[in-house]
Design an enzyme around this catalytic site. Sequence first.
Site, PDB file in Angstrom:
ATOM      1  N   HIS A 216      32.520   4.501  12.300  1.00  0.00           N
ATOM      2  CA  HIS A 216      33.052   5.820  11.931  1.00  0.00           C
ATOM      3  C   HIS A 216      32.296   6.930  12.672  1.00  0.00           C
ATOM      4  CE1 HIS A 216      34.968   3.539   8.748  1.00  0.00           C
ATOM      5  NE2 HIS A 216      35.650   4.611   8.398  1.00  0.00           N
ATOM      6  N   PRO A 217      33.019   8.003  13.018  1.00  0.00           N
ATOM      7  CA  PRO A 217      32.368   9.145  13.676  1.00  0.00           C
ATOM      8  C   PRO A 217      31.622  10.001  12.658  1.00  0.00           C
ATOM      9  CG  PRO A 217      34.641   9.687  13.222  1.00  0.00           C
ATOM     10  CD  PRO A 217      34.452   8.252  12.771  1.00  0.00           C
TER      11      PRO A 217
ATOM     12  N   SER B  27      41.390  10.430  12.589  1.00  0.00           N
ATOM     13  CA  SER B  27      40.192  11.171  12.182  1.00  0.00           C
ATOM     14  C   SER B  27      40.341  12.667  12.465  1.00  0.00           C
ATOM     15  CB  SER B  27      38.957  10.654  12.923  1.00  0.00           C
ATOM     16  OG  SER B  27      38.400   9.555  12.246  1.00  0.00           O
TER      17      SER B  27
ATOM     18  N   ILE C  16      33.160   9.712   4.143  1.00  0.00           N
ATOM     19  CA  ILE C  16      33.823  10.232   2.944  1.00  0.00           C
ATOM     20  C   ILE C  16      35.293  10.443   3.271  1.00  0.00           C
ATOM     21  CG2 ILE C  16      33.378  12.665   3.494  1.00  0.00           C
ATOM     22  CD1 ILE C  16      32.885  13.138   0.466  1.00  0.00           C
TER      23      ILE C  16
END
Lengths: 174, 174
Positions: B67-68, B84, B121
């Site tokens: 994930h970034p 994203s 999140i």
Amino acid sequence: MDISAVNALAYEEFEKIFGNVVEKCPIVAAAVWSQCPFKSLTALEDAIFEFIDTLPESGKEGILRCHPDLAGRDLQMGTLTQESREEQSRAGLDALESAERTRMAQLNEEYKARFGFPFVICARMNDKANILRQLSERCQSERAAERARAVEEVKKICHLRLQGLVRTDAPNKL
Amino acid sequence: MDISAVNALAYEEFEKIFGNVVEKCPIVAAAVWSQCPFKSLTALEDAIFEFIDTLPESGKEGILRCHPDLAGRDLQMGTLTQESREEQSRAGLDALESAERTRMAQLNEEYKARFGFPFVICARMNDKANILRQLSERCQSERAAERARAVEEVKKICHLRLQGLVRTDAPNKL
């Protein structure tokens, strides 16, 4: 880069460098970073192979499905990963004669219809004649045996990609 | 697309459509295709979540590392995945004030230094104030609890991405 330099990498850098040692499966490198530092390149490789081995059979099939067809659409369209492009072209798969290309495409389709994942072979350890022969033979395999065989090929590809990234001299003292 | 159409997909097409329901982890969709056909979207989602749950802890951390950062370099450089980018911009993360951006960057670094994976999140269920607050709080978590919490967020993100791809009307009769 030697193993000390590898061990000094933040996970983002580690991921950039090793994210494709298993084709299009960055999760593998991202997972084994949890075990950093590594004593040697062999220890890093062992961690990767162990991670693959612990996956459920569906996960192993998932890894196979992330691989492109050999001499397939991605090669023709220029959409292979850099690693795959180099490996396929070194085996002569970017210079097939028309009849060879047709035969390869037919066998790839036959293989995928039978197993539900693409034919995977370490192209750098084979030439095009050998690849065509093995593809033809492996189309006759039993499913579980063929999946296991294909995963072994994934590991050979991974081994050679790692060799190209990390110098294999004296192990790091930990 | 309804679940019957999903079940009719070859694995290559399935992979193109669902390959990023877990960020940069196409292996997940590629793995669960083994269980096709699916009775319903819920059954597909359950298969994905079950696959994630069966991964060793290092594999779950691997998913998180794919994930970034929120409001991080990829957002600034335009190198986020389409999913994203839309999620981060909907939460207002592409329009932070200078002080907010600095605070977010500091907390992201603090979080990564503590846990060895990025803060994840479900941005679509939160606004920027809420995200900053939770990032700050979760920096204080215990490692195993935080990993489990982050994986729950991965599942929420996946749930919403799936909802955007498959119509959820009557289940398919099998």
